[in-house]
Design a protein around this motif. Structure first.
Motif, PDB file in Angstrom:
ATOM      1  N   TRP A 155       0.835  -1.198   0.000  1.00 60.72           N
ATOM      2  CA  TRP A 155       0.000   0.000   0.000  1.00 60.72           C
ATOM      3  C   TRP A 155       0.872   1.250   0.000  1.00 60.72           C
ATOM      4  O   TRP A 155       0.655   2.182  -0.770  1.00 60.72           O
ATOM      5  N   THR A 162       1.928   6.523  -6.905  1.00 64.58           N
ATOM      6  CA  THR A 162       0.860   7.322  -7.515  1.00 64.58           C
ATOM      7  C   THR A 162       1.052   8.798  -7.189  1.00 64.58           C
ATOM      8  O   THR A 162       0.704   9.657  -7.979  1.00 64.58           O
ATOM      9  N   ASP A 163       1.632   9.091  -6.000  1.00 65.75           N
ATOM     10  CA  ASP A 163       1.947  10.489  -5.674  1.00 65.75           C
ATOM     11  C   ASP A 163       2.975  11.033  -6.660  1.00 65.75           C
ATOM     12  O   ASP A 163       2.797  12.116  -7.222  1.00 65.75           O
ATOM     13  N   MET A 166       1.455  11.689  -9.967  1.00 65.18           N
ATOM     14  CA  MET A 166       0.628  12.894 -10.028  1.00 65.18           C
ATOM     15  C   MET A 166       1.497  14.117 -10.281  1.00 65.18           C
ATOM     16  O   MET A 166       1.273  14.874 -11.213  1.00 65.18           O
ATOM     17  N   PHE A 167       2.551  14.295  -9.477  1.00 65.81           N
ATOM     18  CA  PHE A 167       3.400  15.471  -9.645  1.00 65.81           C
ATOM     19  C   PHE A 167       4.154  15.392 -10.957  1.00 65.81           C
ATOM     20  O   PHE A 167       4.385  16.395 -11.620  1.00 65.81           O
ATOM     21  N   ILE A 170       1.852  16.490 -13.674  1.00 67.07           N
ATOM     22  CA  ILE A 170       1.719  17.947 -13.663  1.00 67.07           C
ATOM     23  C   ILE A 170       2.950  18.557 -14.313  1.00 67.07           C
ATOM     24  O   ILE A 170       2.852  19.419 -15.182  1.00 67.07           O
TER      25      ILE A 170
ATOM     26  N   LEU B   4      -4.789  13.164 -18.657  1.00 66.01           N
ATOM     27  CA  LEU B   4      -4.869  13.662 -17.276  1.00 66.01           C
ATOM     28  C   LEU B   4      -5.833  14.836 -17.225  1.00 66.01           C
ATOM     29  O   LEU B   4      -6.725  14.885 -16.376  1.00 66.01           O
ATOM     30  N   THR B  54      -4.944  10.913  -1.010  1.00 68.38           N
ATOM     31  CA  THR B  54      -3.513  11.142  -1.238  1.00 68.38           C
ATOM     32  C   THR B  54      -3.320  12.006  -2.482  1.00 68.38           C
ATOM     33  O   THR B  54      -4.250  12.183  -3.268  1.00 68.38           O
ATOM     34  N   ALA B  55      -2.101  12.517  -2.653  1.00 71.41           N
ATOM     35  CA  ALA B  55      -1.820  13.371  -3.811  1.00 71.41           C
ATOM     36  C   ALA B  55      -2.185  12.646  -5.103  1.00 71.41           C
ATOM     37  O   ALA B  55      -2.735  13.224  -6.023  1.00 71.41           O
ATOM     38  N   GLY B  56      -1.899  11.359  -5.158  1.00 72.65           N
ATOM     39  CA  GLY B  56      -2.158  10.579  -6.367  1.00 72.65           C
ATOM     40  C   GLY B  56      -3.619  10.196  -6.535  1.00 72.65           C
ATOM     41  O   GLY B  56      -3.971   9.539  -7.511  1.00 72.65           O
ATOM     42  N   LEU B  58      -5.592   8.397  -4.255  1.00 74.29           N
ATOM     43  CA  LEU B  58      -6.062   7.184  -3.571  1.00 74.29           C
ATOM     44  C   LEU B  58      -6.725   7.569  -2.250  1.00 74.29           C
ATOM     45  O   LEU B  58      -6.389   8.583  -1.657  1.00 74.29           O
ATOM     46  N   HIS B  59      -7.644   6.733  -1.806  1.00 75.18           N
ATOM     47  CA  HIS B  59      -8.254   6.946  -0.499  1.00 75.18           C
ATOM     48  C   HIS B  59      -7.575   6.041   0.509  1.00 75.18           C
ATOM     49  O   HIS B  59      -7.643   4.825   0.396  1.00 75.18           O
ATOM     50  N   GLU B  60      -6.926   6.654   1.507  1.00 73.39           N
ATOM     51  CA  GLU B  60      -6.296   5.845   2.542  1.00 73.39           C
ATOM     52  C   GLU B  60      -7.220   5.772   3.750  1.00 73.39           C
ATOM     53  O   GLU B  60      -7.476   6.790   4.396  1.00 73.39           O
ATOM     54  N   GLY B 164      -0.174  16.645   0.482  1.00 75.37           N
ATOM     55  CA  GLY B 164       0.281  16.448  -0.890  1.00 75.37           C
ATOM     56  C   GLY B 164      -0.828  16.737  -1.890  1.00 75.37           C
ATOM     57  O   GLY B 164      -0.602  17.317  -2.952  1.00 75.37           O
ATOM     58  N   ARG B 165      -2.066  16.344  -1.533  1.00 79.65           N
ATOM     59  CA  ARG B 165      -3.204  16.568  -2.424  1.00 79.65           C
ATOM     60  C   ARG B 165      -3.465  18.068  -2.565  1.00 79.65           C
ATOM     61  O   ARG B 165      -3.734  18.565  -3.654  1.00 79.65           O
ATOM     62  N   ALA B 167      -1.261  20.423  -2.223  1.00 82.03           N
ATOM     63  CA  ALA B 167      -0.184  20.967  -3.048  1.00 82.03           C
ATOM     64  C   ALA B 167      -0.459  20.700  -4.526  1.00 82.03           C
ATOM     65  O   ALA B 167      -0.318  21.594  -5.371  1.00 82.03           O
ATOM     66  N   ALA B 168      -0.889  19.463  -4.835  1.00 81.08           N
ATOM     67  CA  ALA B 168      -1.170  19.115  -6.233  1.00 81.08           C
ATOM     68  C   ALA B 168      -2.306  19.979  -6.767  1.00 81.08           C
ATOM     69  O   ALA B 168      -2.268  20.444  -7.910  1.00 81.08           O
ATOM     70  N   LEU B 171      -1.002  23.440  -7.472  1.00 81.11           N
ATOM     71  CA  LEU B 171      -0.160  23.411  -8.669  1.00 81.11           C
ATOM     72  C   LEU B 171      -0.996  23.345  -9.944  1.00 81.11           C
ATOM     73  O   LEU B 171      -0.778  24.102 -10.885  1.00 81.11           O
ATOM     74  N   VAL B 172      -1.979  22.432  -9.951  1.00 78.50           N
ATOM     75  CA  VAL B 172      -2.824  22.286 -11.135  1.00 78.50           C
ATOM     76  C   VAL B 172      -3.586  23.583 -11.383  1.00 78.50           C
ATOM     77  O   VAL B 172      -3.702  24.044 -12.516  1.00 78.50           O
ATOM     78  N   LEU B 182      -8.576  20.122  -9.265  1.00 83.02           N
ATOM     79  CA  LEU B 182      -8.493  18.717  -8.823  1.00 83.02           C
ATOM     80  C   LEU B 182      -9.530  18.512  -7.735  1.00 83.02           C
ATOM     81  O   LEU B 182      -9.612  19.307  -6.814  1.00 83.02           O
TER      82      LEU B 182
END
Lengths: 402, 233
Positions: A155, A162-163, A166-167, A170, B4, B54-56, B58-60, B164-165, B167-168, B171-172, B182
């Motif tokens: 995990w 995936t983080d 994402m960056f 971008i 994307l 998460t930034a990517g 995902l749901h944690e 992180g999310r 920040a992303a 940025l976007v 996002l």
């Protein structure tokens, strides 16, 4: 455009680095009893602290486990459950109380370990492992995932990747080099997959050690894979790949590694048991149902190879020959009715054919227009099983036509 | 990276569409049947899960947040019902409980309602002007056990953006000059009230918010009041 591309190169390098540092190499230390448990990642009876990502995974799984307990295809046979749980405990040693076993009636070879110790075993696996040592191999492998905490490791790895992705996306979008981004995302996805294969290699290694610790012959471990490979090679249509192989290292590679490791263990003078009688006593009473499920999948060439292997082993051959006959009768290709009849005759002359054998023989006689022989076989079926659910229909079929 | 942006745009559009109607209630009845005794409702085990986005994307799942959210929602619901002159009895799980099955049926029925009543494109022709979903009469055992008239089921999934999310997202936003957003954390869920004589769902409400925090009691009170919008008087 120089600096974005430079940043991009660094990101790719970082991605590759995280992907490659995870490789698992089995140690070449001499075998030591109990070493796998001493080196384990989680101690017995330990639950993760509530504020960790691991606790989150456990929570999710606990809810899924609620559903598992009431699953319609959960096998509730007490003897079989007690047996599989008992073997699990032998292999899991100090972790016995942390592992809960659920047997699901699914006709494929698979077993899964959840992060919180819920272990799922499919009946298709119990049909294919042939003794307690082989079953212990798979259980040991799954317990290996638990004590090495692979779920949370994976995990975290996926989350990191995936983080990064994402960056990275971008950054590449901003730099106008989208296609490189796509290539990189394929690279990251592949490494997520490869990472899990490394987990599998480690689980194989731990599994082999703890099954040997529990007193089983490690040389049985590679046999599990050898049989699966043989079954898959027999699959003419190649449309039903064995589920377990999809996420696991190439079976051939795995077979070779396990063989070498098992020989190494055995060469240290290690003596282990195999446990055929106990296994048969627990599994054989339910095997007819597992075989019926297997036949329902209509993947005849694979099932034929499986039946032939089981017949070679020689437990309740009458039952196995009957299902081989059923396979030909259902496939119903050129010459299959004759093949079926031949198998039924073999069944009749072997141990433990079920009463349904004579019903199937009767059905083939009917198809061939041999009504006298059909009636005779039907009455043998009814004599052996007077309270058969389909007795009324059988009597109707026995009446002379016209 | 067209793809994307495409994902980002469609997610943003979806977020705007869904946030336009924060809650939408479907009721079968407006007034609870009441006799002289005060109304009693069993609160079934809360199906609540909180996660971090998460930034990517995902749901944690978060066990600690979930544990406090369950307590907060329960307390806020008990308060809200007391304010309405009703009594909320909290279901106690016992060994050998049929509860798991009931949860599964409730979840399946609830999700069917969400899909076929709340998504215009997926409306069922036979359910055009009717609302006759039911968990079946077997829930009557609850009526006897808790001396209650109704059972309340609550399902909530709540997510919060990680650092992180955020920040992303920033940025976007900057790089696209504000054209793309996002999606961040979301609060979604539903509540349903079941008549314990018949098993019929007599009231159903969807929760969908981009804001709110179930980790504190005060914020949970606000989510609960949204969840109980148009609750039968």
């Amino acid at each position: 455009m120089r600096s974005p591309r430079f940043a991009l190169a660094i990101l790719i390098a970082a991605g590759v680095a995280t992907a490659s540092c995870a490789t698992y190499e089995p140690s070449d230390q001499p075998y030591q009893k109990g070493a796998a448990f001493r080196d384990a990642d989680i101690a017995p009876a330990v639950h993760p602290a509530l504020d960790t990502d691991e606790a989150g995974l456990w929570m999710t799984m606990e809810e899924a486990e609620h559903d598992l307990k009431t699953a319609g295809n959960l096998v509730r046979d007490e003897a079989l459950n007690a047996y599989v749980k008992g073997v699990t405990c032998k292999v899991a040693g100090p972790y016995c109380a942390d592992i809960r076993v659920y047997i699901l009636r699914v006709p494929d070879f698979n077993a899964m370990m959840a992060p919180n110790g819920a272990l799922v075993v499919w009946t298709g696996l119990l049909l294919r492992t042939r003794n307690e040592a082989q079953l212990a191999t798979i259980l040991g492998h799954e317990i290996g995932h638990y004590i090495e905490r692979h779920s949370v490791e994976r995990w975290r790895d996926i989350r990191t990747k995936t983080d990064i992705l994402m960056f990275f996306s971008i950054a590449t979008s901003a730099a106008g080099v989208g296609y490189v981004g796509n290539l990189a995302s394929i690279g990251v996805l592949a490494s997520i997959y490869a990472y899990s294969r490394d987990n599998e290699r480690e689980a194989d290694d731990v599994g082999l050690k703890i099954m040997a610790d529990a007193g089983y012959d490690p040389r049985e471990a590679p046999k599990v894979w050898a049989r699966l490979i043989r079954e898959e090679e027999a699959d003419e249509d190649k449309k039903s790949r064995i589920v377990f192989f999809a996420t696991h290292p190439v079976p051939e590679e795995r077979l070779d590694t396990l063989k070498a490791e098992a020989e190494r263990l055995a060469s240290t003078g290690f003596q282990g048991g195999i446990g055929v009688d106990a296994y048969d006593a627990a599994v054989l009473p339910l095997r007819a149902a597992f075989l019926r499920d297997e036949l329902d999948l209509r993947r005849f060439s694979r099932t034929e190879a499986l039946l032939n292997m089981l017949i070679e082993d020689g437990a309740n051959v009458g039952e196995l020959q009957f299902y081989r006959g059923e396979l030909y009768r259902l496939r119903n290709g050129d010459g299959d009715l004759d093949r079926a009849m031949e198998a039924y005759r073999e069944a009749e002359n072997s141990d433990g054919p079920p009463p349904e054998l004579f019903r199937s023989i009767a059905l083939i006689h009917m198809k061939k227009g041999e009504s006298v022989e059909a009636r005779e076989a039907f009455s043998r079926y009814l004599a052996l099983k007077p309270d058969a659910e389909d007795r009324e229909m059988i009597r109707l079929m026995m009446e002379p036509a016209g | 990276m067209r793809r994307l942006w495409c994902v980002v745009v469609s997610a943003a559009v979806a977020a705007v569409l869904t946030s336009a109607c924060a809650t939408k209630t479907f009721q079968q009845i407006n007034t609870l049947e009441r006799d002289d005794s005060p109304l009693r409702v069993v609160l079934m085990p809360l199906d609540v899960q909180l996660s971090e986005l998460t930034a990517g994307g995902l749901h944690e799942p978060k066990a600690d947040w979930t544990a406090s959210a369950r307590v907060n929602i329960r307390d806020a619901l008990v308060e809200a019902f007391r304010g309405r002159g009703a009594e909320l009895a909290v279901y106690v799980e016992g060994p050998g409980d049929p509860q798991v099955r009931r949860d599964q049926i409730q979840l399946a029925v609830g999700q069917t309602i969400l899909v076929h009543k709340f998504q215009p494109a997926l409306k069922l022709p036979t359910k055009e002007n009717v609302f006759d979903w039911s968990l079946g009469p077997k829930v009557a055992s609850l009526r006897d056990e808790y001396d209650a008239d109704y059972a309340l089921f609550v399902f909530v999934r709540d997510s919060y953006s990680s650092g992180g999310r955020v920040a992303a997202t920033v940025l976007v936003g900057i790089l696209s000059m504000g054209r793309y957003i996002l999606p961040g954390g979301q609060q979604t869920g539903f509540a349903s009230l079941v008549d314990l004589d018949t098993g019929n769902i007599v009231w159903f409400n969807r929760l969908q918010r981009g804001a709110g925090d179930l980790r504190t009691l005060d914020a949970a009170r606000s989510s609960v009041s949204v969840l109980l919008t148009d609750f039968p008087k």
